[in-house]
Design an enzyme around this catalytic site. Structure first.
Site, PDB file in Angstrom:
ATOM      1  N   HIS A 224       0.864  -1.181   0.000  1.00 30.92           N
ATOM      2  CA  HIS A 224       0.000   0.000   0.000  1.00 30.92           C
ATOM      3  C   HIS A 224       0.899   1.228   0.000  1.00 30.92           C
ATOM      4  O   HIS A 224       1.852   1.313   0.782  1.00 30.92           O
ATOM      5  CB  HIS A 224      -0.887  -0.045   1.247  1.00 30.92           C
ATOM      6  N   TYR A 255      -6.037   9.173   1.473  1.00 26.44           N
ATOM      7  CA  TYR A 255      -6.139   9.748   2.809  1.00 26.44           C
ATOM      8  C   TYR A 255      -4.912  10.618   3.065  1.00 26.44           C
ATOM      9  O   TYR A 255      -3.873  10.487   2.389  1.00 26.44           O
ATOM     10  CB  TYR A 255      -6.296   8.684   3.894  1.00 26.44           C
ATOM     11  N   ASP A 541     -28.520 -20.472  16.785  1.00 26.60           N
ATOM     12  CA  ASP A 541     -29.787 -21.182  16.949  1.00 26.60           C
ATOM     13  C   ASP A 541     -29.826 -22.279  15.898  1.00 26.60           C
ATOM     14  O   ASP A 541     -29.425 -22.080  14.753  1.00 26.60           O
ATOM     15  CB  ASP A 541     -30.985 -20.240  16.853  1.00 26.60           C
TER      16      ASP A 541
END
Length: 813
Positions: A224, A255, A541
């Site tokens: 990256h 960013y 469940d």
């Protein structure tokens, strides 16, 4: 207590945090080894840019990030803080992103973190470097900020060392020693370290370490790009490291962060650059650090062009340095936590970024010391969640690279996964293709969402079109299939649901111990019951059918159920469990005409008395041997019909030949979900998870606290029963366009009070349905609340459940 002997492999931000968390709980016979120097070991933590954005679609990930922020804010090394809480700002430069930021604001509000949506002017005021003409708005989370990873590592090392933890730098791990399926130590280049528990926190080297115990870790290191400008004239004189919020420009996969008078630029928009864990250089061989690769300027060029457009002040600077830094990616973007299914005592805490590091360490420490995690629901992070095909090298590489590409993309909850597809198909797949099935994927299975062959059913029906977001991966055919199911009869492919077989003379006693209600009943009984953890939280469940004295079939929720059963098998070998899903298939035949379809095809008695509700029997449908169970998750008369895969296509054709003349249809998952919500049936992993108990979730009827012999979680439930402070609650929405999708916040006035789990439009009751977690005092039928849906507030009413057939007459007829 000193606790067991623990060896943690990796002293990066995860390993150091785990040593701190586990020693704080009294386990101090802990040794942490790392091949690199301390505190900058050379892994991802050593070069991480440190941006901590807490917003995530996952409640668990946000909660772990929040704890990381809180903890790091309390850490320092000789006055140097481990966290700079400058806030986090995400900006939109397109209308789609602006809408997405409203959705993200809903997530972070649902999970209890303060955030606010900002106008374009407010964004520029907060971050003056932005070009005002580019920005449409933003999302601000004031508690976000910059983690100083190496300082955080050192601070946590110091705290753990004070409690007696040993840290051994420059110790290369050569092997994990085991005996009789249990770890006994870690072999390093400087000798063997005895251990009862080994935790792999090796980050990008994780797959290499895991292979030492035969464990296949679905993790890929990917490069990256991170670059730093030279001095930016507009920032001249900035004496603090960071004064502006950390910034995300997700429209361009970018960013930004401050570093005095320079700007750090992170970029996800380049091609995926995967690296094998075996090809990562050693600490000694690496020029800088093993996790840092050579910067490829040509890949970064689009990022620099866009940066100079968004931040005009950057035009007066140049890129002075850059790296291609390795980070861990997984097939679903979530961490890998938990114990090896085959080697007892070998644990992993992998694919964890700095953002979630302390939270992950807290959860794993609780899991190790207490036997369960009380702070978070970790089911979506459990390393044993994967199906076998999801561990194949082809699948792992393809999906890990896809997650890198999509890391900042706007993804719809139903958005189909990319290649490789198809992977798993039921025997019915050719017929489904003939009928124009629109397929989505479920654990690798191609599962119809609706059938284009049913398009003619839409005409003349009242099927409202939902809002734009809810209308994606939707068709009015979904509504027509739901209504037709209640009118005539429908065939549903239920093959994707996990099926386990439990056998042996001790099978009944084994299942009694693991489940919350009595399952050792007469042959032919089917029981809805729960798997509980030791704290009383719901692990799953399941339905359990007793098909013979020593033979049970379990309808489970996924691989974690298989893992739970396997870990608790009796040591004497009196019970065994195996996954029979791949060799079997299932059709749900449901609707008021279901008996008219089925009975003429068989000599077996399928009358109301011949096979009662929640009973099972073996039979022949035509020439096909089936196991028929009389139960239904759409709330209609009918059966789940199981057979082996080789008979599947014949079963489909036999049923269809009988159903079509009666107006029967085939129906997809879209209709199924709508019908199950009308009936109020819960979905594990969405409506209820490990953090909820049966009484909160509305499934307390499946618990028998006086069950003879006891069951896991019984003692905890006895304490929890009288203290229900929240409830899973049914809400209805009158506006047919206002269909929500899940994870939206619930408001009582202006106060956020809960969040949506499952939602759909109820086509046979004429209302939108949303199940939500609410404070118990607000879960009163008739109360009006509001759902935060993007930038809207949708009025909803608390309703008594079930919404459809509360007397159960249609199921029992």
């Amino acid at each position: 207590m000193a606790g067991p002997r623990v060896v943690i492999i990796g002293a990066g931000v995860v390993g150091a945090a785990l040593a701190d968390e586990i020693s704080a709980r009294g386990w101090t016979d802990v040794t942490v080894v790392d091949q690199g120097p301390l505190p900058a070991t050379g892994g991802s933590s050593s070069h991480a840019p440190g941006l901590v954005f807490q917003t995530n679609s996952s409640k668990t990930m946000t909660e772990m990030a929040r704890y990381t922020v809180e903890k790091f804010c309390s850490l320092d090394v000789d006055g140097q803080p481990a966290f700079l809480q400058v806030g986090g700002l995400e900006v939109a430069t397109t209308d789609d992103r602006l809408t997405e930021l409203a959705r993200r604001h809903g997530w972070i509000t649902s999970w209890g973190v303060e955030a606010s949506l900002l106008s374009a002017d407010e964004c520029v005021e907060l971050y003056p470097l932005l070009d005002p003409s580019r920005v449409l708005g933003g999302l601000l989370v004031p508690t976000d900020g910059l983690a100083k990873a190496v300082i955080a590592v050192e601070a946590q090392i110091r705290r753990a060392t004070e409690r007696g933890v040993r840290f051994l730098a420059r110790h290369e791990v050569l092997d994990v020693v085991q005996e009789d399926g249990k770890v006994t130590g870690v072999l390093t280049d400087q000798g063997e370290l005895p251990a009862d528990i080994v935790v792999c926190c090796a980050g990008i080297w994780g797959p290499r370490i895991a292979r030492m115990v035969g464990m296949n870790l679905p993790l890929t290191p990917l490069a990256h790009q991170l670059a730093w400008t030279g001095p930016v004239p507009a920032l001249e004189g900035q004496t603090q490291e960071a004064v502006r919020p950390i910034l995300r420009h997700q429209d361009a996969d970018l960013y930004y962060r401050d570093r005095y008078d320079r700007i750090g630029i992170g970029y996800y928009g380049h091609r995926p650059m995967p690296v094998s864990a075996d090809d990562i250089l050693s600490v000694e061989a690496a020029q800088d650090m093993p996790s840092v690769m050579e910067f490829t300027e040509e890949d970064f060029e689009p990022a620099w062009t866009e940066t100079r457009s968004l931040l005009p002040a950057a035009r007066e600077a140049k890129i002075e340095e850059g790296i291609n830094g390795l980070f861990s990616f997984t097939t679903d973007g979530l961490p890998l936590l938990g114990e090896s299914p085959e080697v007892k005592g070998f644990w992993v805490a992998e694919a964890v970024w700095v953002t979630h590091s302390a939270g992950v360490a807290r959860g794993v420490a609780e899991w190790l010391v207490d036997g369960y995690c009380s702070s978070y629901d970790l089911h979506e992070c459990d390393v044993n969640r994967f199906e076998e095909h999801q561990l194949s090298p082809e699948y792992v590489l393809a999906r890990d690279c896809q997650n890198f590409v999509e890391v900042y993309d706007i993804l719809h909850p139903l958005q189909p996964s990319g290649a490789p597809r198809p992977i798993r198909t039921s025997p019915f797949h050719p017929r489904q293709e003939e009928k124009g099935a629109f397929f989505l994927e479920a654990t690798g299975w191609e599962r119809p969402q609706w059938y284009e062959a049913n398009a003619g059913l839409v005409e003349g029906r009242s099927i409202p079109t939902p809002n734009d977001w809810a209308a994606r991966y939707w068709s009015p055919i979904v509504g027509a299939e739901a209504q037709a199911t209640r009118e005539t009869v429908a065939m549903y492919d239920m093959t994707a649901l996990k099926r386990l077989e439990v056998t042996g003379p001790g099978a009944a006693a084994f299942l009694e111990r693991l489940t919350s209600s009595k399952v050792a009943k007469s042959v032919g009984s089917v029981t809805y019951t729960l798997l509980l953890d030791h704290d009383g939280g719901i692990r799953s469940d399941v339905t359990i059918a007793r098909l013979a004295r020593d033979l049970f079939q379990v309808g489970a929720n996924g691989n974690l159920d298989l893992d739970w059963f396997t870990r608790h098998l009796p040591a004497d070998g009196s019970a065994a469990v195996r996954d029979i899903t791949p060799g079997t298939c299932c059709i749900g035949l449901w609707g008021p005409l279901a008996r008219q379809v089925l009975q003429p095809l068989t000599d077996a008695d399928f009358s109301a008395d011949g096979l009662k509700y929640f009973r099972a029997k073996k039979a022949y449908i035509g020439s096909v041997p089936v196991t028929a169970m009389r139960l239904s998750y759409v709330g209609e008369l009918g059966w789940e019909l199981y057979t082996t895969a080789d008979h599947g296509l014949k079963l489909w054709d036999t049923l269809w030949a009988a159903a079509e003349p009666l107006g029967g249809i085939v129906a997809g998952r879209g209709a199924f979900n709508s019908l199950r919500l009308e009936k109020g049936y819960r979905s594990f992993g969405t409506d209820m998870t490990y953090e909820h108990d049966p009484y909160e979730a509305g499934v307390g009827f499946a618990v028998k606290l006086d069950k003879e012999g006891g069951f896991i979680g019984q003692e905890a439930l006895t304490r929890r029963k009288e203290n229900v402070s929240r409830r899973l609650t049914c809400l209805t929405i009158d506006d047919p366009q206002s269909v929500v999708m899940g994870k939206e916040p619930i408001y009582d006035g202006d106060r956020p009070v809960g969040y949506v789990t499952s939602a759909a439009y109820g086509y046979t009751i004429g209302k939108g349905i949303a199940y939500a977690w609410l404070p118990a005092e607000l879960a009163e039928p008739g109360r009006t609340l509001h759902i935060g849906y993007f930038d809207q507030r949708i009025e909803a009413q608390v309703a008594a459940e079930p919404l459809f057939d509360p007397t159960m007459s249609r199921l029992r007829g």
